[in-house]
Design an enzyme around this catalytic site. Structure first.
Site, PDB file in Angstrom:
ATOM      1  CE1 TYR A   1      -3.274   2.846   0.387  1.00  0.00           C
ATOM      2  CE2 TYR A   1      -2.739   2.967   2.725  1.00  0.00           C
ATOM      3  CZ  TYR A   1      -3.405   3.463   1.622  1.00  0.00           C
ATOM      4  OH  TYR A   1      -4.198   4.569   1.746  1.00  0.00           O
TER       5      TYR A   1
ATOM      6  CG  ASP B   1      -3.746   2.214  -3.464  1.00  0.00           C
ATOM      7  OD1 ASP B   1      -3.231   2.859  -4.419  1.00  0.00           O
ATOM      8  OD2 ASP B   1      -4.529   2.723  -2.653  1.00  0.00           O
TER       9      ASP B   1
END
Length: 236
Positions: free
Chosen positions: A88, A126
C-alpha cells in the site's frame, strides 16, 4: 468481501488499507471459508494482508531494510515457488510536501527490496500512481497533480525496471480502465477515475498471465470502497 470471495474463488488475495490492528483482523472468519491469512496492520490507518488457499511461508511484515517505519504498508510471503507482496504505497498528500518526499523514498526502498528477492515475484497493491496518461480520465486536469506527477511516475517506472510487468497492460492497451474513483461529484457513474492499482509480475510469470481485469461491480452497492478489485490469472 466474503460474498466476493465465494463468487470469484481466487487462490490468493492481497488486501490494502485494512485499517485495523492485528488483533482485530478477521483471520478466524476467513479460515472458515478456506483462506489462511497473514496480516500487518495499525489502528485506523494503512494495513496490508495476504489470504491464500495454500499455506504461506517465509512471512515478512516490513521492508527488507533496517529502516524503522511505523506505517504498515508491506507484507510478503512465499506461496509455493512464488514470492507474493501486498503493498500500500503512500498517497503523498501534495507535490513537494514532506509526505511526497516520503513517498518517493518509500518507492526507492521497495525497489531495493524487490531487487534482492526471489526471481518469481508478484507484487499486488495500491501504488497510488497512475503510470501514464491513458490511466487517467482527464490527463490535462491531472497533469502534475498528486498520483500523476513526473517524479511519482518515474518512481513507479524505476520500480518496474527491475523486471516487473504490469499484467493489466498485457491484455488491455486503451484508456477508460480505472480502479479508483473519488466518492464526490458522481465520479464513478461518470467513469472519472484513475488506474492506480496493479498486479505486477516478473517476466517469467508475465509470460504465463492468461487474463487480467478490474471488477467494477464491487465499486457499486451500499457503502463501497472507492477502489475496485483488480485481478490476474496465471497458468502455472
Amino acid at each position: 468481501m466474503f460474498e466476493w470471495l465465494d463468487r470469484t474463488k481466487p487462490d490468493v488475495v492481497c488486501l490494502q488499507e485494512t485499517k485495523c490492528p492485528d488483533d482485530q483482523f478477521p483471520a478466524l472468519a476467513l479460515q472458515g471459508v478456506g483462506y489462511q491469512c497473514v496480516y500487518h496492520g495499525e489502528k485506523s490507518y494503512n494495513g496490508v494482508a495476504i489470504l491464500s488457499k495454500t499455506g504461506p511461508t517465509r512471512v515478512r511484515a516490513a521492508m527488507c531494510d533496517e529502516v524503522a517505519d511505523p506505517q504498515a504498508r508491506v507484507i510478503a510471503v512465499d506461496i509455493g515457488q512464488l514470492r507474493v507482496y501486498s503493498i500500500y504505497a503512500p498517497n503523498g498528500q501534495a507535490v513537494g510536501s514532506s509526505a511526497y518526499q516520503y513517498k518517493l523514498n518509500w518507492y526507492q526502498r521497495l525497489r531495493a527490496c524487490l531487487a534482492k528477492d526471489k526471481p518469481d515475484l508478484i507484487v499486488c497493491g495500491d501504488f497510488n500512481v497512475a503510470p501514464e496518461d491513458i490511466d487517467v480520465y482527464d490527463p490535462q486536469l491531472w497533469h502534475g497533480a498528486i498520483m500523476c506527477s513526473d517524479d511519482e511516475r518515474a518512481a513507479f517506472q524505476h520500480l518496474c525496471e527491475i523486471g516487473l510487468r504490469d499484467t493489466f497492460r498485457i491484455h488491455y492497451q486503451g484508456t477508460g480502465h480505472f480502479t479508483w474513483w473519488d466518492y464526490r461529484m458522481l465520479a464513478f457513474p461518470k467513469n472519472r477515475g484513475l488506474r492506480i492499482d496493479a498486479v505486477l509480475a516478473t517476466e517469467s510469470l508475465a509470460k504465463k498471465c492468461t487474463g487480467a481485469g478490474i471488477d467494477r461491480e464491487m465499486r457499486k452497492g451500499h457503502d463501497p470502497s472507492d477502489h475496485a478489485p483488480i485481478w490476474a490469472e496465471f497458468d502455472l
